[in-house]
Design an enzyme around this catalytic site. Structure first.
Site, PDB file in Angstrom:
ATOM      1  N   SER A  31       0.846  -1.192   0.000  1.00  0.00           N
ATOM      2  CA  SER A  31       0.000   0.000   0.000  1.00  0.00           C
ATOM      3  C   SER A  31       0.884   1.246   0.000  1.00  0.00           C
ATOM      4  CB  SER A  31      -0.877   0.032   1.243  1.00  0.00           C
ATOM      5  OG  SER A  31      -1.672  -1.124   1.297  1.00  0.00           O
ATOM      6  N   HIS A  62      -5.363  -2.889  -5.117  1.00  0.00           N
ATOM      7  CA  HIS A  62      -4.336  -3.912  -5.336  1.00  0.00           C
ATOM      8  C   HIS A  62      -4.399  -4.474  -6.757  1.00  0.00           C
ATOM      9  CE1 HIS A  62      -2.471  -4.568  -1.304  1.00  0.00           C
ATOM     10  NE2 HIS A  62      -3.606  -4.050  -0.888  1.00  0.00           N
ATOM     11  N   TYR A  86      -6.139 -13.873   3.656  1.00  0.00           N
ATOM     12  CA  TYR A  86      -7.532 -13.640   4.087  1.00  0.00           C
ATOM     13  C   TYR A  86      -8.512 -13.597   2.922  1.00  0.00           C
ATOM     14  CZ  TYR A  86      -6.477  -8.721   2.954  1.00  0.00           C
ATOM     15  OH  TYR A  86      -6.095  -7.584   2.319  1.00  0.00           O
ATOM     16  N   GLU A  87      -7.985 -13.496   1.701  1.00  0.00           N
ATOM     17  CA  GLU A  87      -8.883 -13.506   0.541  1.00  0.00           C
ATOM     18  C   GLU A  87      -9.404 -14.915   0.271  1.00  0.00           C
ATOM     19  OE1 GLU A  87      -7.601 -10.766  -2.782  1.00  0.00           O
ATOM     20  OE2 GLU A  87      -5.826 -10.641  -1.510  1.00  0.00           O
TER      21      GLU A  87
END
Ligand code: HPA
Length: 278
Positions: A31, A62, A86-87
């Site tokens: 980020s 992203h 976590y996706e």
């Protein structure tokens, strides 16, 4: 053939069909570094979607592609966009992009991220050189049949973050007038942020910053013998350290504010890496 290696190989074959470029340094843009590509002399790009089986990110901000080119004369590949555990991806898919950059020929993996500051000496906007990590809160990416073609079953993790590369980053920071903290990074699965008690636990464990990436990537890269280094942008103080609730918007905002010095540091560091890599 091992299923993980088979998928990786397929991606590598597809890469070779589409791209004629051999990077020396691989950079993962976290980020705030999303537009880092504007400082590169771009040779070509490869959207992740063109590689069958390659994990494509679902997180806003992203967007996913590899960017190939030279930075200060050094051939680099940048990952604009990474995927997170976590996706819902298998952990072996999460690290496939870094392994692929290793197969492309990159000797060095430069990891960047946005992280929550746990150390009370940090403030939002600080940059932190990653000196070591704690992987105990995330699934190890090497679980499963070992991919012998890449590395050994029980890889040593005594010096994940290459001492020489760390020194060069510190030199670059000094020369560029960029303040650089240092510390231990721990990866949590996310996607929920930590609780204040979890952050106190982190502090007790000697953790300086927490995030949801990087550690598994560093492990996979060390497994295959790449030299690894990393810098975190402290995008916020972690849960319970201020009165403010945490939000992805704040993470993004602070990371964007720190972007100029972050980019300056990465650029100057890569230049120094070029001098030591043959
Ligand atoms: N916790 C976990 N991951 C993060 C944070 C945080 O506070 N900030 C940015 N990524």
């Amino acid at each position: 053939m091992n299923a993980v290696y088979e998928k990786l190989n397929k991606c590598y074959e597809a890469f070779k069909q589409k791209v004629d470029f051999q990077p020396k340094v691989a950079i993962v843009l976290g980020s705030g570094l999303g537009d880092f590509a504007s400082s590169i002399d771009v040779a070509c790009e490869l959207p992740y979607s063109e590689l069958e089986g390659f994990p494509v990110s679902t997180v806003p901000g992203h967007a996913g592609k590899y960017i190939f080119g030279t930075l200060e004369g050094v051939p680099v590949v940048c990952m604009q966009g990474r995927v997170h555990f976590y996706e819902g991806y298998d952990i072996t898919d999460v690290v496939l992009p870094e392994r692929l950059m290793g197969l492309m020929g990159a000797k060095v993996l430069f990891l960047t991220n946005a992280a929550g500051g746990v150390n009370y000496n940090f403030k939002a906007g600080d940059l932190m050189l990653i000196k070591d990590h704690i992987s105990s809160f995330i699934r190890n990416p090497l679980i499963g049949p070992n991919v012998e073609e890449l590395g050994t079953r029980f890889p040593d993790m005594t010096e994940v973050y290459d001492r020489q590369l760390c020194s060069l980053i510190q030199e670059a920071a000094l020369e560029q007038g960029v303040a650089l903290k240092e510390g231990v990074y721990a990866q949590f699965t996310g996607p929920s942020f930590e609780t204040p008690t979890e952050i106190r636990m982190c502090r007790t464990l000697g953790i300086d910053a927490v995030g949801m990436s990087t550690v598994v990537e560093a492990i996979a890269a060390r497994h295959m013998g790449m030299r690894v280094c990393g810098v975190s942008c402290i995008s916020n103080l972690a849960a319970g350290m201020t009165m403010k609730p945490l939000s992805h918007a704040e993470v993004q905002e602070t990371a964007d504010m720190a972007a100029d010095s972050f980019k300056k540091l990465v650029r100057a560091s890569v230049k120094k890496f070029g001098d030591i890599l043959e």
